[in-house]
Motif scaffolding. Sequence first.
Motif, PDB file in Angstrom:
ATOM      1  N   GLU A   1       0.417  -1.417   0.165  1.00 15.63           N
ATOM      2  CA  GLU A   1      -0.580  -0.210  -0.230  1.00 15.63           C
ATOM      3  C   GLU A   1       0.702   1.330  -0.267  1.00 15.63           C
ATOM      4  OE1 GLU A   1      -3.425   2.247  -0.364  1.00 15.63           O
ATOM      5  OE2 GLU A   1      -3.419  -0.550  -0.420  1.00 15.63           O
ATOM      6  N   ARG A   2       1.408   0.980   0.771  1.00 17.98           N
ATOM      7  CA  ARG A   2       2.619   2.257   0.610  1.00 17.98           C
ATOM      8  C   ARG A   2       3.125   2.470  -0.380  1.00 17.98           C
ATOM      9  NH1 ARG A   2       3.957   7.109   0.479  1.00 17.98           N
ATOM     10  NH2 ARG A   2       6.365   8.321   1.467  1.00 17.98           N
ATOM     11  N   THR A   3       3.686   1.482  -1.343  1.00 15.19           N
ATOM     12  CA  THR A   3       4.485   1.345  -2.091  1.00 15.19           C
ATOM     13  C   THR A   3       3.691   2.249  -3.895  1.00 15.19           C
ATOM     14  OG1 THR A   3       6.013  -0.172  -1.882  1.00 15.19           O
ATOM     15  CG2 THR A   3       5.655   0.209  -4.532  1.00 15.19           C
ATOM     16  N   ARG A   4       2.182   2.079  -3.750  1.00 16.30           N
ATOM     17  CA  ARG A   4       0.720   2.713  -4.352  1.00 16.30           C
ATOM     18  C   ARG A   4       1.203   4.004  -4.137  1.00 16.30           C
ATOM     19  NH1 ARG A   4      -0.962  -2.455  -2.792  1.00 16.30           N
ATOM     20  NH2 ARG A   4      -1.183  -4.113  -4.772  1.00 16.30           N
ATOM     21  N   GLU A   5       0.659   4.270  -3.046  1.00 12.39           N
ATOM     22  CA  GLU A   5       1.346   5.553  -2.009  1.00 12.39           C
ATOM     23  C   GLU A   5       2.582   6.632  -3.126  1.00 12.39           C
ATOM     24  OE1 GLU A   5       1.165   6.084   1.669  1.00 12.39           O
ATOM     25  OE2 GLU A   5      -1.128   5.402   2.009  1.00 12.39           O
ATOM     26  N   ILE A   6       3.355   5.635  -3.156  1.00 13.33           N
ATOM     27  CA  ILE A   6       5.008   6.485  -3.815  1.00 13.33           C
ATOM     28  C   ILE A   6       4.680   6.598  -5.200  1.00 13.33           C
ATOM     29  CG2 ILE A   6       7.110   6.990  -3.989  1.00 13.33           C
ATOM     30  CD1 ILE A   6       6.830   5.047  -1.047  1.00 13.33           C
ATOM     31  N   ILE A   7       4.368   5.896  -5.298  1.00 11.48           N
ATOM     32  CA  ILE A   7       3.924   5.266  -7.444  1.00 11.48           C
ATOM     33  C   ILE A   7       3.145   6.042  -7.384  1.00 11.48           C
ATOM     34  CG2 ILE A   7       3.246   4.245  -9.067  1.00 11.48           C
ATOM     35  CD1 ILE A   7       4.442   1.717  -7.423  1.00 11.48           C
ATOM     36  N   ALA A   8       1.954   6.861  -6.642  1.00  9.56           N
ATOM     37  CA  ALA A   8       0.602   7.860  -7.309  1.00  9.56           C
ATOM     38  C   ALA A   8       1.496   9.401  -7.257  1.00  9.56           C
ATOM     39  CB  ALA A   8      -0.148   7.364  -6.175  1.00  9.56           C
ATOM     40  N   GLU A   9       2.604   9.196  -6.279  1.00  6.70           N
ATOM     41  CA  GLU A   9       3.548  10.827  -5.823  1.00  6.70           C
ATOM     42  C   GLU A   9       4.061  11.125  -7.670  1.00  6.70           C
ATOM     43  OE1 GLU A   9       6.014  11.244  -2.951  1.00  6.70           O
ATOM     44  OE2 GLU A   9       4.031  10.501  -1.632  1.00  6.70           O
TER      45      GLU A   9
ATOM     46  N   ILE B   1      15.680  -1.986  -4.087  1.00  5.45           N
ATOM     47  CA  ILE B   1      14.541  -2.171  -3.980  1.00  5.45           C
ATOM     48  C   ILE B   1      13.864  -3.318  -4.051  1.00  5.45           C
ATOM     49  CG2 ILE B   1      13.055  -1.712  -6.923  1.00  5.45           C
ATOM     50  CD1 ILE B   1      13.932   0.617  -5.373  1.00  5.45           C
ATOM     51  N   SER B   2      12.316  -3.562  -3.517  1.00  4.19           N
ATOM     52  CA  SER B   2      12.503  -5.087  -2.762  1.00  4.19           C
ATOM     53  C   SER B   2      11.709  -5.377  -4.038  1.00  4.19           C
ATOM     54  CB  SER B   2      10.805  -5.220  -2.239  1.00  4.19           C
ATOM     55  OG  SER B   2      10.554  -5.541  -2.406  1.00  4.19           O
ATOM     56  N   SER B   3      11.917  -6.510  -4.814  1.00  8.35           N
ATOM     57  CA  SER B   3      11.674  -7.918  -5.740  1.00  8.35           C
ATOM     58  C   SER B   3       9.748  -7.610  -5.675  1.00  8.35           C
ATOM     59  CB  SER B   3      12.006  -9.342  -6.524  1.00  8.35           C
ATOM     60  OG  SER B   3      11.756  -9.750  -4.567  1.00  8.35           O
ATOM     61  N   ASP B   4       9.420  -7.896  -4.449  1.00  5.26           N
ATOM     62  CA  ASP B   4       7.671  -7.723  -4.059  1.00  5.26           C
ATOM     63  C   ASP B   4       7.490  -6.417  -5.381  1.00  5.26           C
ATOM     64  OD1 ASP B   4       7.654  -9.749  -3.547  1.00  5.26           O
ATOM     65  OD2 ASP B   4       8.211  -9.088  -1.305  1.00  5.26           O
ATOM     66  N   ALA B   5       8.213  -5.683  -5.395  1.00  2.00           N
ATOM     67  CA  ALA B   5       7.771  -3.752  -6.021  1.00  2.00           C
ATOM     68  C   ALA B   5       8.080  -3.919  -7.403  1.00  2.00           C
ATOM     69  CB  ALA B   5       8.866  -2.717  -5.104  1.00  2.00           C
ATOM     70  N   ILE B   6       8.600  -4.589  -8.443  1.00  2.00           N
ATOM     71  CA  ILE B   6       8.926  -4.978  -9.646  1.00  2.00           C
ATOM     72  C   ILE B   6       7.573  -4.910 -10.070  1.00  2.00           C
ATOM     73  CG2 ILE B   6       9.723  -6.142 -12.061  1.00  2.00           C
ATOM     74  CD1 ILE B   6      11.639  -4.470  -9.693  1.00  2.00           C
ATOM     75  N   PRO B   7       6.710  -5.674  -9.833  1.00  2.00           N
ATOM     76  CA  PRO B   7       5.083  -5.746 -10.368  1.00  2.00           C
ATOM     77  C   PRO B   7       4.305  -5.167 -10.275  1.00  2.00           C
ATOM     78  CG  PRO B   7       5.375  -8.001  -8.716  1.00  2.00           C
ATOM     79  CD  PRO B   7       6.823  -6.981  -8.411  1.00  2.00           C
ATOM     80  N   VAL B   8       4.256  -4.625  -9.175  1.00  2.00           N
ATOM     81  CA  VAL B   8       3.771  -2.724  -8.666  1.00  2.00           C
ATOM     82  C   VAL B   8       3.621  -2.018  -9.192  1.00  2.00           C
ATOM     83  CG1 VAL B   8       3.146  -1.731  -6.806  1.00  2.00           C
ATOM     84  CG2 VAL B   8       3.155  -3.999  -6.384  1.00  2.00           C
ATOM     85  N   ILE B   9       5.126  -1.305 -10.196  1.00  2.00           N
ATOM     86  CA  ILE B   9       5.582  -0.560 -10.495  1.00  2.00           C
ATOM     87  C   ILE B   9       5.708  -0.987 -12.266  1.00  2.00           C
ATOM     88  CG2 ILE B   9       7.797   0.286 -11.275  1.00  2.00           C
ATOM     89  CD1 ILE B   9       8.681  -0.346  -8.461  1.00  2.00           C
ATOM     90  N   ALA B  10       5.672  -1.683 -12.127  1.00  2.00           N
ATOM     91  CA  ALA B  10       5.051  -2.351 -14.024  1.00  2.00           C
ATOM     92  C   ALA B  10       3.893  -2.297 -14.314  1.00  2.00           C
ATOM     93  CB  ALA B  10       4.842  -4.171 -14.298  1.00  2.00           C
TER      94      ALA B  10
END
Length: 120
Positions: free
Chosen positions: A15-23, A45-54
Amino acid sequence: MDGKRMPEASTWNAERTREIIAEYLGLEGPMLPILHALQEEYGFISSDAIPVIADALNLTRAEVHGVVTFYHDFRHEPCGQSSSTACRGEACQSVGSEAWRQPYSASLALAGMAPQLMAK
């Protein structure tokens, strides 16, 4: 050097990762600012963040992974309280970056004529 210490690694949170991306979604070419912000937040950079960023950038996981692994400044796991890197770019090589194989204290005496070392 700016004198800042390495960021404290926090537990990856989707959820925090999505907030950062949205900024950063309104920027043109937002991937690098997003990656820098995530590394600032988590310390890597967590490997778990890769699909969220993509997903957020409508890219493939391979494209995001390629950018993360291409740039040596991005860490893939938490690091210790300090780190150091030696410049290995063409400009530094031209003034002797291979000298780092020798004890680097001698190279530091050359100051502006030696390859750059960044310690945090």
